[in-house]
Design a protein around this motif. Sequence first.
Motif, PDB file in Angstrom:
ATOM      1  N   LEU A 153      43.785  41.941  40.389  1.00 32.75           N
ATOM      2  CA  LEU A 153      44.381  40.950  39.568  1.00 32.75           C
ATOM      3  C   LEU A 153      43.918  41.055  38.329  1.00 32.75           C
ATOM      4  O   LEU A 153      43.079  41.631  37.854  1.00 32.75           O
ATOM      5  CB  LEU A 153      43.893  39.504  39.980  1.00 32.75           C
ATOM      6  N   VAL A 155      43.174  38.975  34.523  1.00 28.03           N
ATOM      7  CA  VAL A 155      42.797  37.821  33.928  1.00 28.03           C
ATOM      8  C   VAL A 155      43.170  37.798  32.542  1.00 28.03           C
ATOM      9  O   VAL A 155      42.397  38.559  31.694  1.00 28.03           O
ATOM     10  CB  VAL A 155      41.453  37.369  34.151  1.00 28.03           C
ATOM     11  N   LEU A 279      46.306  34.143  35.703  1.00 28.18           N
ATOM     12  CA  LEU A 279      46.325  35.143  36.710  1.00 28.18           C
ATOM     13  C   LEU A 279      47.649  36.058  36.705  1.00 28.18           C
ATOM     14  O   LEU A 279      48.893  35.328  36.558  1.00 28.18           O
ATOM     15  CB  LEU A 279      45.665  34.568  38.048  1.00 28.18           C
ATOM     16  N   LEU A 281      49.232  38.419  39.360  1.00 30.70           N
ATOM     17  CA  LEU A 281      49.176  39.110  40.695  1.00 30.70           C
ATOM     18  C   LEU A 281      50.317  39.928  41.324  1.00 30.70           C
ATOM     19  O   LEU A 281      51.426  39.566  40.696  1.00 30.70           O
ATOM     20  CB  LEU A 281      48.799  37.864  41.849  1.00 30.70           C
ATOM     21  N   ARG A 292      40.601  36.832  46.970  1.00 34.20           N
ATOM     22  CA  ARG A 292      40.916  35.359  47.196  1.00 34.20           C
ATOM     23  C   ARG A 292      39.892  34.537  46.477  1.00 34.20           C
ATOM     24  O   ARG A 292      39.668  33.413  46.082  1.00 34.20           O
ATOM     25  CB  ARG A 292      41.156  35.189  48.525  1.00 34.20           C
ATOM     26  N   ILE A 295      39.651  34.386  42.882  1.00 28.36           N
ATOM     27  CA  ILE A 295      40.596  33.766  42.428  1.00 28.36           C
ATOM     28  C   ILE A 295      40.241  32.191  42.595  1.00 28.36           C
ATOM     29  O   ILE A 295      40.701  31.273  41.509  1.00 28.36           O
ATOM     30  CB  ILE A 295      41.937  33.966  43.208  1.00 28.36           C
ATOM     31  N   GLU A 299      39.872  29.727  39.472  1.00 26.14           N
ATOM     32  CA  GLU A 299      40.615  28.287  39.351  1.00 26.14           C
ATOM     33  C   GLU A 299      39.642  27.068  39.363  1.00 26.14           C
ATOM     34  O   GLU A 299      39.963  26.154  38.481  1.00 26.14           O
ATOM     35  CB  GLU A 299      41.479  28.120  40.592  1.00 26.14           C
TER      36      GLU A 299
END
Length: 309
Positions: A153, A155, A279, A281, A292, A295, A299
């Motif tokens: 991912l 950021v 993010l 993805l 996950r 993430i 969040e």
Amino acid sequence: MDIPRLLDGRLKFRHLLLVDALSRQGTVVGAAAELHITQPAATRSLHELEDILGVSLFERGPRGITATVFGEAFTQHARAVLAQLTQAGRHVVELAEADRGTVVAGTHLAGSNVLLPRAIAALKKDHPLLTVVVREASPEALLLDLEAGRVDLIVGRLTGPSGEGVVRRTLYDESVQLVVRASHDLVGRHDIGLPELTGYPWILPGPQTALRREVEELLARNGLGLPENRVETTSFLTVRQLLLETDMVAVLPGLIVRDDSRLARLPVSLEPIGHSVGLTLSDSRTLSPSARALIRSLEETAADMAPQL
């Protein structure tokens, strides 16, 4: 044109790795060095792949190689296959070893100073044996890494809507500020304008970034060009040290300087420049349990930061 038989045993994983490296490096020499093979071996593998596909993937020129339309298309598929294999291997390990997985996060300036470190710290409290790898690069380079599965991912600043193989998810919106050291002679003044500031040395993001283009457009609307005396970098450590040791003025996301007593914001508006941080993805890969978990932490951290923005 007959459809190539890619599952008849002739196509090897080394061919997929090669086209990915060739597309990024732009030369056979560079790709060979990255893959730790000789240049003749790389050239031979490329010829093999082109024979299998029945098309030319790269055009040779005096300064290197350029992907043909066939090369661009096949490279995209090769990266997708490599990404899935990377993800599959790590997913199996994580299922076998629970919290001992690995997540690779790519980041650039907007996400690297506050959001990502806080999210990692929170994640490690609950998953101390989960390994987080952070790779810092330009947004463009990170998108290639995401496509090839080298990062899970990204950021940072969102540079566009979802589409073209990626999903972008906003976490918060952030302003952009002009920043100097706290002891700078400009601090405390309220009569500063952009014309005066362009006489100082500046620190700007690289020309390949969206923020750089927006700064150039803002200056142009005010009848100004880029400061001739400037440094171009997206490394926050470099930016901060230069600010502390010189009279430079930097263009930075607002959160970066909020809790830094040695830096100060100048009362000069850069509107309409601003951005969403979030993010990025891949829309074609299943996220690993480790990804996950990171993430979720990102969040939750962003939600905690929201009242302070």
